[in-house]
Design a protein around this motif. Structure first.
Motif, PDB file in Angstrom:
ATOM      1  N   LYS A  99     -12.438  -0.392  -4.244  1.00 28.25           N
ATOM      2  CA  LYS A  99     -11.629   0.443  -3.556  1.00 28.25           C
ATOM      3  C   LYS A  99     -11.617   0.504  -2.231  1.00 28.25           C
ATOM      4  O   LYS A  99     -11.436   0.330  -0.915  1.00 28.25           O
ATOM      5  N   ALA A 100     -13.483   1.574  -2.257  1.00 33.21           N
ATOM      6  CA  ALA A 100     -13.716   2.083  -0.513  1.00 33.21           C
ATOM      7  C   ALA A 100     -14.210  -0.008   0.131  1.00 33.21           C
ATOM      8  O   ALA A 100     -13.950   0.629   1.561  1.00 33.21           O
ATOM      9  N   LEU A 101     -14.692  -0.797  -0.138  1.00 31.82           N
ATOM     10  CA  LEU A 101     -14.596  -2.127   0.408  1.00 31.82           C
ATOM     11  C   LEU A 101     -13.595  -2.124   0.966  1.00 31.82           C
ATOM     12  O   LEU A 101     -13.574  -2.991   2.312  1.00 31.82           O
ATOM     13  N   LEU A 102     -12.420  -2.467   0.107  1.00 34.01           N
ATOM     14  CA  LEU A 102     -11.605  -3.250   0.199  1.00 34.01           C
ATOM     15  C   LEU A 102     -11.043  -2.595   1.464  1.00 34.01           C
ATOM     16  O   LEU A 102     -10.296  -3.062   2.849  1.00 34.01           O
ATOM     17  N   GLU A 103     -10.657  -1.056   1.944  1.00 27.35           N
ATOM     18  CA  GLU A 103      -9.912  -0.683   2.775  1.00 27.35           C
ATOM     19  C   GLU A 103     -11.189  -0.581   3.904  1.00 27.35           C
ATOM     20  O   GLU A 103     -10.291  -0.862   5.177  1.00 27.35           O
ATOM     21  N   SER A 104     -12.043  -0.416   3.696  1.00 25.69           N
ATOM     22  CA  SER A 104     -12.687  -0.746   5.027  1.00 25.69           C
ATOM     23  C   SER A 104     -12.706  -2.357   5.837  1.00 25.69           C
ATOM     24  O   SER A 104     -11.684  -2.999   6.735  1.00 25.69           O
ATOM     25  N   HIS A 105     -13.039  -3.201   4.574  1.00 24.61           N
ATOM     26  CA  HIS A 105     -12.891  -4.250   5.240  1.00 24.61           C
ATOM     27  C   HIS A 105     -10.738  -5.857   5.846  1.00 24.61           C
ATOM     28  O   HIS A 105     -10.922  -5.496   6.144  1.00 24.61           O
ATOM     29  N   TYR A 106      -9.697  -4.101   5.427  1.00 22.32           N
ATOM     30  CA  TYR A 106      -8.608  -4.340   5.664  1.00 22.32           C
ATOM     31  C   TYR A 106      -8.388  -2.957   6.573  1.00 22.32           C
ATOM     32  O   TYR A 106      -7.038  -2.839   6.041  1.00 22.32           O
ATOM     33  N   GLU A 158      -1.003  -0.697   0.873  1.00 18.97           N
ATOM     34  CA  GLU A 158      -1.215  -0.359  -0.250  1.00 18.97           C
ATOM     35  C   GLU A 158      -1.094  -1.558  -0.875  1.00 18.97           C
ATOM     36  O   GLU A 158      -1.435  -1.770  -2.400  1.00 18.97           O
ATOM     37  N   PRO A 159      -0.421  -2.381  -1.286  1.00 19.62           N
ATOM     38  CA  PRO A 159      -0.031  -3.628  -2.463  1.00 19.62           C
ATOM     39  C   PRO A 159      -0.636  -4.778  -2.226  1.00 19.62           C
ATOM     40  O   PRO A 159      -1.372  -5.536  -2.429  1.00 19.62           O
ATOM     41  N   LEU A 160      -1.243  -4.890  -0.285  1.00 14.43           N
ATOM     42  CA  LEU A 160      -2.287  -5.509  -0.338  1.00 14.43           C
ATOM     43  C   LEU A 160      -3.779  -5.609  -1.149  1.00 14.43           C
ATOM     44  O   LEU A 160      -4.173  -5.954  -1.750  1.00 14.43           O
ATOM     45  N   LEU A 161      -3.783  -3.849  -1.559  1.00 13.98           N
ATOM     46  CA  LEU A 161      -5.234  -3.957  -1.659  1.00 13.98           C
ATOM     47  C   LEU A 161      -5.287  -3.190  -2.905  1.00 13.98           C
ATOM     48  O   LEU A 161      -6.149  -3.856  -4.002  1.00 13.98           O
ATOM     49  N   GLU A 162      -4.029  -3.146  -3.980  1.00 13.57           N
ATOM     50  CA  GLU A 162      -3.482  -3.084  -5.451  1.00 13.57           C
ATOM     51  C   GLU A 162      -4.229  -4.697  -5.391  1.00 13.57           C
ATOM     52  O   GLU A 162      -4.647  -4.987  -6.650  1.00 13.57           O
ATOM     53  N   TYR A 163      -3.428  -5.630  -4.641  1.00 12.03           N
ATOM     54  CA  TYR A 163      -4.042  -7.617  -5.529  1.00 12.03           C
ATOM     55  C   TYR A 163      -5.393  -8.051  -4.930  1.00 12.03           C
ATOM     56  O   TYR A 163      -5.598  -8.598  -6.025  1.00 12.03           O
ATOM     57  N   ILE A 164      -5.195  -7.083  -3.988  1.00 11.83           N
ATOM     58  CA  ILE A 164      -7.404  -8.002  -3.773  1.00 11.83           C
ATOM     59  C   ILE A 164      -7.688  -6.903  -4.911  1.00 11.83           C
ATOM     60  O   ILE A 164      -8.938  -7.456  -5.615  1.00 11.83           O
ATOM     61  N   GLU A 208      -8.288  -2.825   9.391  1.00  8.59           N
ATOM     62  CA  GLU A 208      -6.921  -2.886  10.752  1.00  8.59           C
ATOM     63  C   GLU A 208      -5.399  -2.670  10.076  1.00  8.59           C
ATOM     64  O   GLU A 208      -4.397  -2.229  10.609  1.00  8.59           O
ATOM     65  N   HIS A 209      -5.400  -3.370   8.224  1.00 13.86           N
ATOM     66  CA  HIS A 209      -3.858  -2.871   8.235  1.00 13.86           C
ATOM     67  C   HIS A 209      -3.750  -1.727   7.892  1.00 13.86           C
ATOM     68  O   HIS A 209      -2.400  -1.063   7.249  1.00 13.86           O
ATOM     69  N   LYS A 210      -3.752  -0.636   8.111  1.00 16.52           N
ATOM     70  CA  LYS A 210      -3.719   0.609   7.193  1.00 16.52           C
ATOM     71  C   LYS A 210      -2.236   0.962   7.348  1.00 16.52           C
ATOM     72  O   LYS A 210      -2.316   1.294   9.207  1.00 16.52           O
ATOM     73  N   GLY A 211      -1.999   2.177   6.531  1.00 12.70           N
ATOM     74  CA  GLY A 211      -0.267   2.290   7.291  1.00 12.70           C
ATOM     75  C   GLY A 211       0.426   1.731   7.703  1.00 12.70           C
ATOM     76  O   GLY A 211       1.629   1.856   7.686  1.00 12.70           O
ATOM     77  N   LYS A 212       0.117  -0.138   7.209  1.00 14.97           N
ATOM     78  CA  LYS A 212       1.371  -1.435   7.439  1.00 14.97           C
ATOM     79  C   LYS A 212       2.074  -0.752   6.149  1.00 14.97           C
ATOM     80  O   LYS A 212       0.744  -0.584   5.276  1.00 14.97           O
ATOM     81  N   LYS A 213       3.426  -1.590   6.008  1.00 15.25           N
ATOM     82  CA  LYS A 213       4.363  -1.079   4.467  1.00 15.25           C
ATOM     83  C   LYS A 213       3.000  -2.115   3.051  1.00 15.25           C
ATOM     84  O   LYS A 213       3.482  -2.012   2.516  1.00 15.25           O
ATOM     85  N   PHE A 214       2.203  -3.546   3.964  1.00 14.47           N
ATOM     86  CA  PHE A 214       2.391  -4.286   2.773  1.00 14.47           C
ATOM     87  C   PHE A 214       0.424  -3.772   2.689  1.00 14.47           C
ATOM     88  O   PHE A 214      -0.575  -4.043   1.965  1.00 14.47           O
TER      89      PHE A 214
END
Ligand code: UDP
Length: 160
Positions: free
Chosen positions: A53-60, A70-76, A62-68
């Motif tokens: 999860k920490a890697l995906l949080e860093s990778h994405y 959390e679903p994006l992190l769950e998907y990836i 720029e999208h933190k706070g957008k509506k997609f």
């Protein structure tokens, strides 16, 4: 000439291309790798992993706070991904063209997303969108020793 080939190779860039869990499940890992290989790009790093999860949080980030987000992190994070690095002239820009638009509905047939995807939330593949993003993403996903510096023997048939 030999010098031109060296200069061309010297102008090379690297980009981070990741096959997302849906790409793995849909069985298109080989197809995606084939497209980049066939184009003439050089594979310099490859691994399958369950992204933490920490890697995906860093990778994405720029999208933190957008509506997609959390679903994006769950998907990836929902399954293994195949992380790759490709090298070649203009590989960042051309790689993005090969992927197609973020929304597969807007991707031309012939692109990866245009051939395999239908909706943005399941768009098969990721590719760095700039030189700075590519550097950052390669550094996040790979240790330096996991990236191979090797000579493409076909180089003189790919570049003039
Ligand atoms: N995404 C989504 N819904 C949106 C926008 C983006 O699910 O409305 C997801 C999609 O998987 C996309 C990723 O978030 O690939 C990152 O979005 P970005 O705008 O950076 O697109 P990309 O660079 O991946 O084409």
């Amino acid at each position: 000439s030999k010098l031109d080939i060296l200069n061309m190779a010297g102008a090379s860039e690297r980009t981070f291309i990741m096959i997302k869990p849906d790409g793995v499940q849909r069985g298109v890992v080989g197809d995606i790798i084939r497209r980049f290989e066939q184009r003439g790009y050089k594979l310099v790093a490859l691994k399958m992993l369950q992204p933490p999860k920490a890697l995906l949080e860093s990778h994405y980030e720029e999208h933190k706070g957008k509506k997609f987000y959390e679903p994006l992190l769950e998907y990836i994070g929902s399954g293994p991904v195949v992380a790759t690095v490709w090298e070649g002239v203009n590989v960042i820009t051309v790689g993005r063209k090969m992927l197609g638009a973020t929304d597969p509905a807007k991707s031309e047939p012939g692109t990866i997303r245009g051939d395999f995807g239908i909706v943005t939330g399941r768009n098969i593949v990721h590719g760095s969108d700039s030189e700075s993003a590519a550097k950052r993403e390669i550094g996040l996903w790979f240790r330096p020793e996991e990236v191979s510096d090797w000579k493409h023997t076909a180089e003189k048939w790919i570049y003039e």
